[in-house]
Design a protein around this motif. Structure first.
Motif, PDB file in Angstrom:
ATOM      1  N   SER A  76       0.843  -1.166  -0.017  1.00 62.02           N
ATOM      2  CA  SER A  76       0.135  -0.037  -0.013  1.00 62.02           C
ATOM      3  C   SER A  76       0.940   1.274  -0.159  1.00 62.02           C
ATOM      4  O   SER A  76       0.716   2.153  -0.723  1.00 62.02           O
ATOM      5  CB  SER A  76      -0.938   0.048   1.379  1.00 62.02           C
TER       6      SER A  76
ATOM      7  N   ARG B  78      -7.589   1.242   2.543  1.00 61.24           N
ATOM      8  CA  ARG B  78      -8.025  -0.185   3.191  1.00 61.24           C
ATOM      9  C   ARG B  78      -7.228  -1.374   2.670  1.00 61.24           C
ATOM     10  O   ARG B  78      -7.689  -2.431   3.153  1.00 61.24           O
ATOM     11  CB  ARG B  78      -9.520  -0.278   3.574  1.00 61.24           C
ATOM     12  N   TYR B  79      -6.486  -1.003   2.087  1.00 62.71           N
ATOM     13  CA  TYR B  79      -5.856  -2.372   1.143  1.00 62.71           C
ATOM     14  C   TYR B  79      -5.295  -3.300   1.821  1.00 62.71           C
ATOM     15  O   TYR B  79      -5.543  -4.525   1.720  1.00 62.71           O
ATOM     16  CB  TYR B  79      -4.993  -1.902  -0.093  1.00 62.71           C
TER      17      TYR B  79
ATOM     18  N   ASP C 264      -6.625   2.233  -2.549  1.00 65.16           N
ATOM     19  CA  ASP C 264      -7.534   2.065  -1.531  1.00 65.16           C
ATOM     20  C   ASP C 264      -6.884   2.188  -0.029  1.00 65.16           C
ATOM     21  O   ASP C 264      -5.984   1.169  -0.047  1.00 65.16           O
ATOM     22  CB  ASP C 264      -8.260   0.791  -1.669  1.00 65.16           C
TER      23      ASP C 264
END
Length: 266
Positions: free
Chosen positions: A177, A186-187, A184
């Motif tokens: 990330s 929240r990956y 995203d």
């Protein structure tokens, strides 16, 4: 002469009646057409909802099948390129919707890898962050798994990930990330939740020749608060916002205590 006017009157009345009849028939036909359009729209919506529901169910039911199909490929890539098999599988599940996304079905692209400069293979155009973006096409899923490994090992921004302890999927999820693999926030949390829900890290331990340990509460991704933790530091670690973390745990303030268990995924 009277007969002439009489015939003209009859013809006029007949014409008016005929016009009214045609108008009524036209109105009736239009009403029927509207009813058919409405019914068709309802049927289309119903089918759409039905297909969506069926699709979600299919994705849920095929995740285990996806893992079973590609676990050997993921472990083989780990042996050659040292990318945790758990990470490869979790990314594949997430990026391809367990092999059910249209992009994956049409291109065998399991990791959402875009064309990028220098790509000379097949191409397909698909809406993602922007409309009509270029994605790579593979003849076989195995080529997608290999290109995923080559993609990560050939780009300097991912180089620090290979310095982590082998099989450390938490740091790998966060590192991907931070390196910009996905937009995203929240990956990392999504990847780790998948790994712990489906015990994907057992494939890491198999490659490394270590005993496998089941993560407690594998269906829910948790964090146990230790000394020095704050909601902000925890949210940064797992790619969440403080508000998301508070919402997941029903917190009304930023106060947390050592030993407290925080839920990090729904």
């Amino acid at each position: 002469m009277k007969l002439k006017y009489f015939l003209i009157g009859v013809f006029t009345i007949s014409l008016l009646v005929s016009c009214k009849s045609k108008k009524k028939l036209a109105e009736k036909a239009e009403n029927i057409r509207k009813e058919m359009v409405i019914k068709s729209s309802k049927d289309t919506l119903s089918n759409s909802i039905s297909n969506t529901t069926a699709g979600n169910s299919t994705i849920k039911n095929t995740t285990l099948a996806y893992i079973e199909t590609f676990k050997d490929a993921a472990m083989n890539e780990m042996r050659v390129y040292e990318i945790p098999a758990s990470i490869t599988l979790a990314q594949g599940i997430l990026e391809s919707s367990s092999g059910n996304s249209q992009l994956t079905k049409n291109s065998n692209n399991h990791f959402g890898i875009k064309c990028h400069k220098g790509w000379e293979g097949g191409k397909i155009y698909h809406d993602d962050d922007e409309k009509g973006e270029c994605f790579r096409v593979y003849d076989d899923p195995a080529n997608s798994f290999r290109d995923h490994s080559l993609f990560l090992t050939s780009r300097s921004r991912y180089s620090k990930l290979f310095k982590f302890k082998k099989g450390d999927y938490v740091k790998w999820a966060k590192g991907l990330s931070e390196a910009g693999y996905a937009t995203d926030r929240r990956y990392p949390a999504k990847l780790i939740a998948l790994i712990e829900k489906y015990d994907l890290h057992k494939y890491d331990t198999e490659v490394l020749g270590k005993p496998f340990e089941i993560v407690p509460d594998a269906n829910t991704f948790n964090h146990i608060v230790i000394k020095g933790d704050t909601l902000y530091s925890i949210s940064r670690k797992y790619g969440l916002s403080v508000d998301e973390l508070k919402k997941l745990n029903g917190l009304n303030s930023n106060d947390i205590s050592i030993g407290q268990t925080l839920i990090l995924s729904e």
